[in-house]
Enzyme design. Structure first.
Site, PDB file in Angstrom:
ATOM      1  N   SER A   1     -11.100  11.970   0.544  1.00 52.57           N
ATOM      2  CA  SER A   1     -10.213  12.368   1.754  1.00 52.57           C
ATOM      3  C   SER A   1     -10.842  11.109   2.755  1.00 52.57           C
ATOM      4  CB  SER A   1     -10.830  13.612   2.442  1.00 52.57           C
ATOM      5  OG  SER A   1     -12.236  13.862   2.799  1.00 52.57           O
TER       6      SER A   1
ATOM      7  N   GLU B   1      -9.805  -0.589  -4.888  1.00 54.15           N
ATOM      8  CA  GLU B   1     -10.224   0.394  -3.992  1.00 54.15           C
ATOM      9  C   GLU B   1     -11.142   1.496  -4.452  1.00 54.15           C
ATOM     10  OE1 GLU B   1      -7.055   2.004  -1.282  1.00 54.15           O
ATOM     11  OE2 GLU B   1      -8.063   3.788  -1.365  1.00 54.15           O
TER      12      GLU B   1
ATOM     13  N   GLU C   1      -1.309   3.103  -4.810  1.00 53.17           N
ATOM     14  CA  GLU C   1      -1.544   4.620  -5.523  1.00 53.17           C
ATOM     15  C   GLU C   1      -0.263   5.432  -5.518  1.00 53.17           C
ATOM     16  OE1 GLU C   1      -4.511   6.638  -3.123  1.00 53.17           O
ATOM     17  OE2 GLU C   1      -6.245   5.022  -3.874  1.00 53.17           O
TER      18      GLU C   1
ATOM     19  N   TRP D   1     -13.400   0.264   0.139  1.00 58.07           N
ATOM     20  CA  TRP D   1     -12.677   0.960   1.646  1.00 58.07           C
ATOM     21  C   TRP D   1     -13.557   1.367   2.226  1.00 58.07           C
ATOM     22  CZ3 TRP D   1      -7.578   0.652   2.455  1.00 58.07           C
ATOM     23  CH2 TRP D   1      -6.879   1.616   3.332  1.00 58.07           C
TER      24      TRP D   1
ATOM     25  N   HIS E   1       1.026  -1.180  -0.158  1.00 54.38           N
ATOM     26  CA  HIS E   1      -0.034  -0.044   0.009  1.00 54.38           C
ATOM     27  C   HIS E   1       0.948   1.374   0.043  1.00 54.38           C
ATOM     28  CE1 HIS E   1      -4.241   1.551   0.426  1.00 54.38           C
ATOM     29  NE2 HIS E   1      -3.613   2.448   1.167  1.00 54.38           N
TER      30      HIS E   1
ATOM     31  N   LYS F   1     -13.078   3.289  11.931  1.00 58.45           N
ATOM     32  CA  LYS F   1     -12.442   4.633  11.982  1.00 58.45           C
ATOM     33  C   LYS F   1     -13.417   5.579  12.241  1.00 58.45           C
ATOM     34  CE  LYS F   1      -8.275   5.634  10.199  1.00 58.45           C
ATOM     35  NZ  LYS F   1      -7.267   5.722   9.287  1.00 58.45           N
ATOM     36  N   SER F   2     -13.121   7.123  12.658  1.00 61.69           N
ATOM     37  CA  SER F   2     -14.049   7.962  12.429  1.00 61.69           C
ATOM     38  C   SER F   2     -14.033   8.678  11.119  1.00 61.69           C
ATOM     39  CB  SER F   2     -13.913   8.879  13.600  1.00 61.69           C
ATOM     40  OG  SER F   2     -14.821  10.067  13.538  1.00 61.69           O
TER      41      SER F   2
END
EC number: 3.2.1.4
Length: 505
Positions: free
Chosen positions: A263, A256, A168, A290, A130, A295-296
């Site tokens: 973001s 993905e 990426e 993804w 990654h 997570k927030s």
């Protein structure tokens, strides 16, 4: 014609899958896992196919960074994703930078744990190198070659393993300048130990520049090119790039995508996501969402504090997670998903005898005056006895506007394009909307349609004999606004010569 290379057919030792009471599951102890069903994957004519040469689409979810939320990557969570969500592929995202593998090589052990789980569960797994904040994959090329040499040595005989060698690339990095030379070296490293498992390669601008890769493809025949998108940021211009790349024969894998903006936040943009998923499904392009994390951020599939081992209720899923689960379940044919093949009743049922057959239609192309008719159909057996598919004839009626001949193509068929036969015919009575029809039949290899079962999508493309533009607006079977599957009586089905669905013109 499908010409298959000789392939090394390899088997996994697969565990027995147990059912879970009270759930609508994709697998039981009596049914095959994805890897048992499809075996060794490869690329033929720019499309992903299984070891029988049939096209296959992978749908699944990616972990987030192992260094942050690696606890969600384990056999229990992956089993739940397989059984409840219906995934057939899982992506394990091992960051290189950001306290990833370069600083903490022990993260490779979590990758190995994930691969072992996937082997036992019979699902495909993507080992994702990654790259992201490190921009240029050449920054850690030496480490990549060491890592993938180990992975290929361990898993070269496991048909479920897929290598993603550059997530990426971004910044000033280009396909021809940095990415392709890197990919050539890493591919050689992998192929020295694993001759044929799939390899995915990213492209420039965060894996958006697939047009560059399509124009100068790698020589390895089992390489796919990654495209990444986030529905709130990326739209039609990237879909156009996919169409261009496929027209050049490049195999595309959306390894993905997210329901958020680029973001990871904003949204979720569900209508835009649905447009993307419909587009990918229509073209048989595999995709991985993804991400599996709490997570927030909008793109996370789980709410904060969700179990690390599966068993998630709807209350444990984020808005994005609920949407993605529905999409994966729909692709796996499970109940409770927002299935794209769910029929709506026709506004004019017509006078044909429906019997035990229902045909659903959708218009694949919203341009009625380009150079092709693009239509898709799905047949359902609503009766109580099996129907032999080779006994059926599907007729799509059109007016040729005085243009002789026709060029016919099968772009997609769940039963296998080699089991679809196309030709043209002339109706008994011509009208101003129908002086010809495309006849679609099934070869004996398509088998039988069991009660309650569906053929799945069949996509047919029709060009005029001289390849000139067509006018679909005066075609009997054409539905200009039918963009999702609808029971459609303007396409007929005959069973052993007897009309069983639809109304003839």
């Amino acid at each position: 014609m499908w010409l298959r290379r000789k392939q090394i057919v390899r088997k996994l030792t697969l565990g027995v899958v147990t059912t879970m009471l009270g759930m609508s599951l994709s697998f039981s102890a009596l049914s095959a896992t994805p890897v048992e069903t499809h075996g060794q994957l490869s690329i033929e004519n720019g499309r992903l196919v299984d070891e029988q040469g049939k096209r296959v689409q992978l749908r699944g979810i990616s972990s987030n960074g192992l260094q942050w939320v690696g606890d969600y990557v384990n056999k229990d969570s992956m089993k739940w994703l397989r059984d409840d969500w219906g995934i057939n592929v899982f992506r394990v995202a091992m960051y290189t930078a950001e306290n990833g593998y370069i600083a903490n090589p022990s993260l490779a052990n979590k990758v190995k744990e994930a691969v072992a789980a996937a082997q036992g569960l019979g699902v495909y797994i993507i080992i994702d190198w990654h790259t992201l904040s490190d921009n240029d994959p050449n920054t850690y090329k030496a480490q990549a070659k060491i890592f993938f040499a180990e992975m290929a040595g361990l898993y070269g005989n496991s048909p479920n393993v897929i290598y993603e060698i550059a997530n990426e690339p971004n910044g000033s990095v280009t396909w021809n300048g940095q990415i392709r030379p890197y990919a050539l070296e890493v591919t050689d490293t992998i192929r020295s130990k694993d001759p044929d498992n799939l390899i995915i390669v990213g492209s420039g601008t965060w894996s958006q520049d697939i047009h560059d890769a399509a124009d100068n493809q790698l020589p390895d025949p089992n390489t796919l090119y990654a495209l990444h998108f986030y529905a709130g940021t990326h739209g039609q211009f990237l879909r156009d790039r996919i169409d261009y790349a496929q027209s050049r024969g490049a195999a595309i894998f959306v390894s993905e995508w997210g329901t958020s903006d680029a973001s990871g936040n904003g949204g979720p943009f569900l209508p835009e996501s649905q447009t993307w998923i419909d587009f990918l499904n229509n073209r048989g392009i595999s995709w991985v969402n993804w991400s599996l994390s709490d997570k927030s951020e909008t793109s996370a599939a789980l709410v904060a504090g969700a179990s690390k081992s599966g068993g998630w209720t709807e209350q444990n899923l984020s808005t994005s997670g609920k949407f993605v689960r529905e999409q994966i379940r729909a692709g796996a044919g499970l109940s409770g998903g927002d299935t794209p093949t769910m029929p709506t009743e026709p506004t004019n049922p017509g006078n044909g005898t429906t019997g035990d057959i229902v045909l659903q239609y959708r218009n694949v192309d919203n341009n009625p005056s380009d150079d092709a008719i693009r239509m898709a159909f799905n047949i359902k057996n609503t009766g109580s006895t099996p129907i032999k598919l080779s006994d059926l004839q599907v007729r799509y009626y059109f007016h040729d506007d005085g243009k002789p001949g026709a060029n016919l193509f099968v772009d997609w068929a769940n039963v296998g394009p080699n089991n679809i036969v196309t030709s043209t015919g002339t109706p008994a009575a011509s009208t101003d909307k129908a002086n010809r029809y495309v006849l679609v039949t099934f070869a004996s290899g398509a088998g039988s349609l069991q009660p309650g079962a569906e053929t799945g999508e069949v996509q047919v493309r029709i060009h005029a004999g001289d390849w000139s533009n067509v006018n679909e607006t005066n075609d009997y079977s054409y539905g200009p606004n039918v963009t999702s599957y609808t029971n459609w009586d303007k396409i007929t089905v005959h069973d052993k010569g007897t009309l069983v669905w639809g109304t003839e013109p």
